[in-house]
Design a protein around this motif. Sequence first.
Motif, PDB file in Angstrom:
ATOM      1  N   SER A 220       0.822  -1.220   0.000  1.00  0.00           N
ATOM      2  CA  SER A 220       0.000   0.000   0.000  1.00  0.00           C
ATOM      3  C   SER A 220       0.848   1.259   0.000  1.00  0.00           C
ATOM      4  CB  SER A 220      -0.858   0.079   1.255  1.00  0.00           C
ATOM      5  OG  SER A 220      -1.749  -0.956   1.287  1.00  0.00           O
ATOM      6  N   ILE A 221       1.922   1.241   0.773  1.00  0.00           N
ATOM      7  CA  ILE A 221       2.785   2.423   0.836  1.00  0.00           C
ATOM      8  C   ILE A 221       3.497   2.616  -0.501  1.00  0.00           C
ATOM      9  CG2 ILE A 221       4.787   3.476   2.003  1.00  0.00           C
ATOM     10  CD1 ILE A 221       2.877   3.188   4.189  1.00  0.00           C
ATOM     11  N   LEU A 222       3.965   1.514  -1.082  1.00  0.00           N
ATOM     12  CA  LEU A 222       4.615   1.626  -2.395  1.00  0.00           C
ATOM     13  C   LEU A 222       3.661   2.256  -3.401  1.00  0.00           C
ATOM     14  CD1 LEU A 222       6.455  -1.805  -2.944  1.00  0.00           C
ATOM     15  CD2 LEU A 222       7.466   0.380  -2.304  1.00  0.00           C
ATOM     16  N   PHE A 223       2.403   1.820  -3.370  1.00  0.00           N
ATOM     17  CA  PHE A 223       1.437   2.337  -4.344  1.00  0.00           C
ATOM     18  C   PHE A 223       0.953   3.743  -3.995  1.00  0.00           C
ATOM     19  CE2 PHE A 223       0.795  -0.471  -7.848  1.00  0.00           C
ATOM     20  CZ  PHE A 223       1.524  -1.577  -7.457  1.00  0.00           C
ATOM     21  N   ALA A 224       1.008   4.091  -2.717  1.00  0.00           N
ATOM     22  CA  ALA A 224       0.643   5.470  -2.347  1.00  0.00           C
ATOM     23  C   ALA A 224       1.626   6.430  -3.004  1.00  0.00           C
ATOM     24  CB  ALA A 224       0.663   5.630  -0.831  1.00  0.00           C
ATOM     25  N   ARG A 225       2.891   6.037  -3.044  1.00  0.00           N
ATOM     26  CA  ARG A 225       3.901   6.888  -3.671  1.00  0.00           C
ATOM     27  C   ARG A 225       3.767   6.836  -5.186  1.00  0.00           C
ATOM     28  NH1 ARG A 225      10.321   6.227  -4.224  1.00  0.00           N
ATOM     29  NH2 ARG A 225       9.690   4.148  -4.870  1.00  0.00           N
ATOM     30  N   PHE A 226       3.513   5.664  -5.723  1.00  0.00           N
ATOM     31  CA  PHE A 226       3.410   5.466  -7.166  1.00  0.00           C
ATOM     32  C   PHE A 226       2.233   6.248  -7.742  1.00  0.00           C
ATOM     33  CE2 PHE A 226       2.110   2.453 -10.699  1.00  0.00           C
ATOM     34  CZ  PHE A 226       3.214   2.683 -11.495  1.00  0.00           C
ATOM     35  N   LYS A 227       1.123   6.262  -7.006  1.00  0.00           N
ATOM     36  CA  LYS A 227      -0.114   6.830  -7.513  1.00  0.00           C
ATOM     37  C   LYS A 227      -0.363   8.261  -7.070  1.00  0.00           C
ATOM     38  CE  LYS A 227      -2.457   4.308 -10.275  1.00  0.00           C
ATOM     39  NZ  LYS A 227      -3.657   3.532 -10.053  1.00  0.00           N
ATOM     40  N   GLY A 228       0.340   8.712  -6.051  1.00  0.00           N
ATOM     41  CA  GLY A 228      -0.031  10.031  -5.547  1.00  0.00           C
ATOM     42  C   GLY A 228       1.139  10.742  -4.931  1.00  0.00           C
ATOM     43  N   ASP A 229       0.946  11.183  -3.731  1.00  0.00           N
ATOM     44  CA  ASP A 229       1.909  12.057  -3.090  1.00  0.00           C
ATOM     45  C   ASP A 229       2.103  11.488  -1.676  1.00  0.00           C
ATOM     46  OD1 ASP A 229       3.179  14.100  -1.766  1.00  0.00           O
ATOM     47  OD2 ASP A 229       1.963  15.682  -2.654  1.00  0.00           O
ATOM     48  N   LEU A 230       3.089  10.611  -1.529  1.00  0.00           N
ATOM     49  CA  LEU A 230       3.259   9.921  -0.243  1.00  0.00           C
ATOM     50  C   LEU A 230       3.508  10.894   0.904  1.00  0.00           C
ATOM     51  CD1 LEU A 230       3.405   7.249   1.329  1.00  0.00           C
ATOM     52  CD2 LEU A 230       5.825   7.096   0.721  1.00  0.00           C
ATOM     53  N   GLU A 231       4.210  11.985   0.615  1.00  0.00           N
ATOM     54  CA  GLU A 231       4.498  12.964   1.676  1.00  0.00           C
ATOM     55  C   GLU A 231       3.203  13.505   2.277  1.00  0.00           C
ATOM     56  OE1 GLU A 231       6.252  12.907  -1.129  1.00  0.00           O
ATOM     57  OE2 GLU A 231       8.328  12.698  -0.446  1.00  0.00           O
ATOM     58  N   GLU A 232       2.289  13.915   1.398  1.00  0.00           N
ATOM     59  CA  GLU A 232       1.016  14.470   1.881  1.00  0.00           C
ATOM     60  C   GLU A 232       0.208  13.413   2.634  1.00  0.00           C
ATOM     61  OE1 GLU A 232      -0.443  17.370   2.354  1.00  0.00           O
ATOM     62  OE2 GLU A 232       1.421  18.134   1.552  1.00  0.00           O
ATOM     63  N   LEU A 233       0.213  12.196   2.097  1.00  0.00           N
ATOM     64  CA  LEU A 233      -0.579  11.133   2.720  1.00  0.00           C
ATOM     65  C   LEU A 233       0.004  10.743   4.073  1.00  0.00           C
ATOM     66  CD1 LEU A 233      -1.217   8.978  -0.488  1.00  0.00           C
ATOM     67  CD2 LEU A 233      -2.819  10.556   0.599  1.00  0.00           C
ATOM     68  N   ALA A 234       1.332  10.808   4.194  1.00  0.00           N
ATOM     69  CA  ALA A 234       1.979  10.501   5.475  1.00  0.00           C
ATOM     70  C   ALA A 234       1.669  11.601   6.483  1.00  0.00           C
ATOM     71  CB  ALA A 234       3.493  10.371   5.272  1.00  0.00           C
TER      72      ALA A 234
END
Length: 449
Positions: free
Chosen positions: A276-290
């Motif tokens: 899920s974390i890998l795809f959060a970065r792949f699909k969006g903006d992991l910094e914002e989601l974190a």
Amino acid sequence: MTGAMDKTPRSLRLHIGLFGRINVGKSSFLNMVSGQDVAITSPVPGTTTDVVEKAMEFLPLGPVVFLDTAGLDDVSSLGEQRLERTMRALDRTDVALVLVEPNIWGSAEKNIVRLLREKKKPFAVVVNKADTVSLSEGFLAEARAQADRVLVVSSVQPELRDRHVNALKEALIHCCPEERLSSGRLIGDLLMPGGLVVLVVPIDLQAPKGRLILPQVQAIRDVLDNDAAVLVVKEREYSAYLRKLKELPALVVCDSQSVMKVVADTPPGVKCTTFSILFARFKGDLEELARGAAYIERLRSGDRVLIAESCSHHAAQDDIGRVKIPRWLRQYTGVDLDVGHCSGRDYPGDLEKYQLIIHCGSCMLTRGEMMLRIYQAKERGVPITNYGVAIAFVQGVLKRVLGPFPSALEFFEQEAEKAKRTPLPTGGHVVPGDGQGGTTCPQAGCQSQ
Ligand SMILES: Nc1nc2c(ncn2[C@@H]2O[C@H](COP(=O)(O)OP(=O)(O)OP(=O)(O)O)[C@@H](O)[C@H]2O)c(=O)[nH]1
Ligand SMILES: [Mg+2]
């Protein structure tokens, strides 16, 4: 910083061209956005004579270059040469910003819009100098008829910079052709050639018969593309295989549902994350989601949380979005929350009524669509996170699984530090994983493809 930025060749950067009549504040706008004095500005019309380029990292769009151009005007007071240079900048532009002054939509503006349409350049309108006069309805209607996105800004009020920059990013993501958005990185960039990745996959009742699901296949392919190797194991065999390895793996990736156990079984020096974390970065903006996950700590009784799903699968009995996440949130916070849902294309316009948005893995959305949703939330000041990041948070392992992504970890820690000053009345309770399947989307057409 500069070193890293120089790595992206100019041709690969998203080119954002600023166009507009003389003296509307194109150079001032660029200075405001970049937070630096890049271009000379002055009340004297015709200050910018040649194209000024400013390269920068503009997350989540990635590396961009702004092109500040010499103003165009009704009267051709500009030299031929300057006009030609501005036209050349227009040819190099991927997304244009048409800068205008309040209540002026004259032949210069019409001309620029006509040129952009002819050259098939997507554009947004930026109404600058909004601090000087109020905007007439007629003018706004005209601007909105020309472009999907009309920003109203002032370039001389630095205190509004963050708001303007977020709105600009939202508009650029909206206008930008999908293929020009920087492609997300999945896993390959985390590895050295010759390295080994262990993928811990659940093979349970939810797993489709006879195959792996798409995120697992994509991860395997990306590792191979980067000349590294993959070991795929089930949770049960993970520890035993780890002991057999002569060399520790460079990275371990597991499913959110087994993250607590896998983290516990993984030596502290080995990087560990979730699909899920890998795809959060792949699909969006992991910094914002974190960053968004840290807001879980601040939820209060009665707060509204929006669970947003991008597909409209039939809700299963123990559905991740409808049942599990609301339950985990309530367990973690110890307060009663008002949880709402939206699904499919439907994303509410009144996001500001929520204290937190938790989005699904967005496998049905393109990267551009997901980034747009993140920036729409950000623009309205509503924190946003996603299923995988939220699950790792409530299970107390988010810092560990963000380890391979230092900048996302930093965003999370900064926000969590602020949240500490306003802790939950009950204190956060780590929610034990239930070890059962179903943390991925049950929609047959997306994750489990
Ligand atoms: N009040 C106000 N003044 C502004 C704003 N933006 C720019 N200005 C002023 O407008 C004048 C022109 O700004 P520039 O940024 O040089 O405009 P430009 O479009 O780059 O002009 P040229 O390069 O000559 O085409 C300067 O005096 C700025 O200080 C704004 O948002 N509000
Ligand atoms: Mg200028």
